[in-house]
Design a protein around this motif. Structure first.
Motif, mmCIF file in Angstrom:
data_model
loop_
_atom_site.group_PDB
_atom_site.id
_atom_site.type_symbol
_atom_site.label_atom_id
_atom_site.label_comp_id
_atom_site.label_asym_id
_atom_site.label_seq_id
_atom_site.Cartn_x
_atom_site.Cartn_y
_atom_site.Cartn_z
ATOM 1 N N LEU A 98 0.825 -1.203 0.000
ATOM 2 C CA LEU A 98 0.000 0.000 0.000
ATOM 3 C C LEU A 98 0.861 1.255 0.000
ATOM 4 O O LEU A 98 0.559 2.226 -0.697
ATOM 5 C CB LEU A 98 -0.942 0.014 1.201
ATOM 6 C CG LEU A 98 -2.137 -0.914 1.119
ATOM 7 C CD1 LEU A 98 -2.859 -0.967 2.457
ATOM 8 C CD2 LEU A 98 -3.083 -0.489 0.015
ATOM 9 N N ALA A 99 1.933 1.246 0.772
ATOM 10 C CA ALA A 99 2.839 2.398 0.804
ATOM 11 C C ALA A 99 3.463 2.609 -0.569
ATOM 12 O O ALA A 99 3.585 3.742 -1.035
ATOM 13 C CB ALA A 99 3.919 2.203 1.863
ATOM 14 N N TYR A 100 3.840 1.518 -1.223
ATOM 15 C CA TYR A 100 4.409 1.632 -2.568
ATOM 16 C C TYR A 100 3.385 2.220 -3.526
ATOM 17 O O TYR A 100 3.685 3.108 -4.314
ATOM 18 C CB TYR A 100 4.889 0.276 -3.083
ATOM 19 C CG TYR A 100 5.333 0.350 -4.523
ATOM 20 C CD1 TYR A 100 6.572 0.869 -4.855
ATOM 21 C CD2 TYR A 100 4.498 -0.055 -5.555
ATOM 22 C CE1 TYR A 100 6.982 0.977 -6.165
ATOM 23 C CE2 TYR A 100 4.898 0.045 -6.875
ATOM 24 C CZ TYR A 100 6.135 0.564 -7.173
ATOM 25 O OH TYR A 100 6.528 0.676 -8.480
ATOM 26 N N ARG A 101 2.141 1.720 -3.432
ATOM 27 C CA ARG A 101 1.090 2.230 -4.315
ATOM 28 C C ARG A 101 0.919 3.723 -4.111
ATOM 29 O O ARG A 101 0.798 4.479 -5.068
ATOM 30 C CB ARG A 101 -0.229 1.512 -4.045
ATOM 31 C CG ARG A 101 -1.344 2.007 -4.974
ATOM 32 C CD ARG A 101 -2.689 1.504 -4.560
ATOM 33 N NE ARG A 101 -3.056 2.153 -3.304
ATOM 34 C CZ ARG A 101 -4.090 1.807 -2.582
ATOM 35 N NH1 ARG A 101 -4.836 0.806 -2.940
ATOM 36 N NH2 ARG A 101 -4.364 2.438 -1.470
ATOM 37 N N ASP A 102 0.931 4.164 -2.842
ATOM 38 C CA ASP A 102 0.772 5.585 -2.571
ATOM 39 C C ASP A 102 1.908 6.393 -3.173
ATOM 40 O O ASP A 102 1.707 7.488 -3.680
ATOM 41 C CB ASP A 102 0.685 5.838 -1.069
ATOM 42 C CG ASP A 102 -0.614 5.302 -0.470
ATOM 43 O OD1 ASP A 102 -1.558 5.038 -1.241
ATOM 44 O OD2 ASP A 102 -0.662 5.140 0.755
ATOM 45 N N CYS A 103 3.118 5.848 -3.117
ATOM 46 C CA CYS A 103 4.265 6.540 -3.705
ATOM 47 C C CYS A 103 4.190 6.530 -5.226
ATOM 48 O O CYS A 103 4.592 7.479 -5.880
ATOM 49 C CB CYS A 103 5.573 5.873 -3.278
ATOM 50 S SG CYS A 103 5.936 6.067 -1.535
ATOM 51 N N ALA A 104 3.684 5.444 -5.792
ATOM 52 C CA ALA A 104 3.657 5.286 -7.243
ATOM 53 C C ALA A 104 2.448 5.962 -7.886
ATOM 54 O O ALA A 104 2.417 6.114 -9.099
ATOM 55 C CB ALA A 104 3.680 3.796 -7.603
ATOM 56 N N ASP A 105 1.448 6.368 -7.062
ATOM 57 C CA ASP A 105 0.238 6.955 -7.624
ATOM 58 C C ASP A 105 0.526 8.119 -8.560
ATOM 59 O O ASP A 105 -0.040 8.211 -9.628
ATOM 60 C CB ASP A 105 -0.702 7.443 -6.514
ATOM 61 C CG ASP A 105 -1.762 6.418 -6.176
ATOM 62 O OD1 ASP A 105 -1.912 5.433 -6.918
ATOM 63 O OD2 ASP A 105 -2.439 6.618 -5.160
ATOM 64 N N GLY A 106 1.412 9.014 -8.195
ATOM 65 C CA GLY A 106 1.697 10.186 -9.005
ATOM 66 C C GLY A 106 2.890 10.017 -9.926
ATOM 67 O O GLY A 106 3.414 11.004 -10.437
ATOM 68 N N ARG A 107 3.320 8.779 -10.124
ATOM 69 C CA ARG A 107 4.535 8.505 -10.894
ATOM 70 C C ARG A 107 4.509 9.148 -12.277
ATOM 71 O O ARG A 107 5.421 9.874 -12.649
ATOM 72 C CB ARG A 107 4.728 6.991 -11.029
ATOM 73 C CG ARG A 107 5.959 6.629 -11.857
ATOM 74 C CD ARG A 107 5.961 5.194 -12.255
ATOM 75 N NE ARG A 107 4.886 4.987 -13.223
ATOM 76 C CZ ARG A 107 4.427 3.806 -13.578
ATOM 77 N NH1 ARG A 107 4.923 2.726 -13.048
ATOM 78 N NH2 ARG A 107 3.471 3.698 -14.461
ATOM 79 N N ASP A 108 3.444 8.913 -13.052
ATOM 80 C CA ASP A 108 3.408 9.431 -14.417
ATOM 81 C C ASP A 108 3.411 10.953 -14.449
ATOM 82 O O ASP A 108 4.074 11.560 -15.292
ATOM 83 C CB ASP A 108 2.200 8.875 -15.168
ATOM 84 C CG ASP A 108 2.321 7.384 -15.449
ATOM 85 O OD1 ASP A 108 3.445 6.842 -15.324
ATOM 86 O OD2 ASP A 108 1.305 6.760 -15.779
ATOM 87 N N GLY A 109 2.692 11.559 -13.503
ATOM 88 C CA GLY A 109 2.685 13.019 -13.438
ATOM 89 C C GLY A 109 4.056 13.571 -13.102
ATOM 90 O O GLY A 109 4.496 14.565 -13.680
ATOM 91 N N LEU A 110 4.728 12.915 -12.173
ATOM 92 C CA LEU A 110 6.071 13.353 -11.786
ATOM 93 C C LEU A 110 7.043 13.197 -12.948
ATOM 94 O O LEU A 110 7.832 14.103 -13.233
ATOM 95 C CB LEU A 110 6.564 12.551 -10.578
ATOM 96 C CG LEU A 110 7.985 12.860 -10.100
ATOM 97 C CD1 LEU A 110 8.113 14.316 -9.710
ATOM 98 C CD2 LEU A 110 8.339 11.943 -8.941
ATOM 99 N N ILE A 111 6.969 12.077 -13.641
ATOM 100 C CA ILE A 111 7.851 11.874 -14.801
ATOM 101 C C ILE A 111 7.557 12.924 -15.856
ATOM 102 O O ILE A 111 8.479 13.515 -16.436
ATOM 103 C CB ILE A 111 7.703 10.444 -15.367
ATOM 104 C CG1 ILE A 111 8.287 9.429 -14.371
ATOM 105 C CG2 ILE A 111 8.391 10.314 -16.734
ATOM 106 C CD1 ILE A 111 8.020 7.971 -14.731
ATOM 107 N N GLY A 112 6.276 13.205 -16.094
ATOM 108 C CA GLY A 112 5.900 14.238 -17.069
ATOM 109 C C GLY A 112 6.439 15.606 -16.697
ATOM 110 O O GLY A 112 6.953 16.345 -17.556
ATOM 111 N N ARG A 113 6.343 15.953 -15.408
ATOM 112 C CA ARG A 113 6.870 17.248 -14.954
ATOM 113 C C ARG A 113 8.383 17.304 -15.107
ATOM 114 O O ARG A 113 8.948 18.333 -15.494
ATOM 115 C CB ARG A 113 6.470 17.512 -13.508
ATOM 116 C CG ARG A 113 5.002 17.841 -13.333
ATOM 117 C CD ARG A 113 4.667 18.414 -11.962
ATOM 118 N NE ARG A 113 5.206 17.688 -10.830
ATOM 119 C CZ ARG A 113 4.653 16.623 -10.253
ATOM 120 N NH1 ARG A 113 3.529 16.137 -10.726
ATOM 121 N NH2 ARG A 113 5.208 16.045 -9.211
#
Length: 141
Positions: A98-113
């Motif tokens: 669950l902690a990993y999922r929470d960290c990975a939730d914004g992954r694509d947005g962060l990579i895009g930024r």
């Protein structure tokens, strides 16, 4: 198998079946008129040690003749019920997932930024440990 979770009453409060709704935290279904009326009809309360809850995939384990009521749970509520039912070693691993999922939730947005700011794709791979294909997909999306 049913799509609903079930509230039910055990004859023996010491039986290790299901999870006490109070142990799961707030559940929207516990405030509904249907659940309140069912509890009143059973002479029970939401805090009763005999009151238990099982997710849909486990409802076959409800003892024959036990008073029961189907209740809808949100995805998040169902996740909490399943987590409380997991044995301790599995519960710890589930918490990590669950902690990993929470960290990975914004992954694509962060990579895009990062890409928009000018960070090179190969550097994003180095910093995040993500697969290059994931970074490439975010760059094109």
């Amino acid at each position: 198998m049913t799509d609903d979770a079930y509230l039910f009453l055990l004859d023996d409060a010491s039986a290790r079946l299901g999870v006490a709704p109070a142990a799961v935290g707030e559940l929207a279904c516990m405030e509904t008129p249907a659940v309140r009326a069912w509890l009143d009809a059973q002479g029970s309360t939401p805090a009763s040690p005999r009151l238990r809850l099982l997710p849909p995939e486990e409802t076959a384990a409800i003892p024959e003749g036990a008073e029961r009521l189907p209740v809808p749970l949100s995805g998040e509520e169902l996740s909490r019920v399943r987590h409380r039912m997991a044995p301790e070693p599995l519960a710890r691993i589930e918490e990590e997932l669950l902690a990993y999922r929470d960290c990975a939730d914004g992954r694509d947005g962060l990579i895009g930024r990062a890409l928009a700011a000018g960070v090179a794709p190969h550097r994003i791979v180095e910093l995040t440990g993500e697969d290059p294909a994931t970074v490439t997909a975010a760059a094109s999306g």
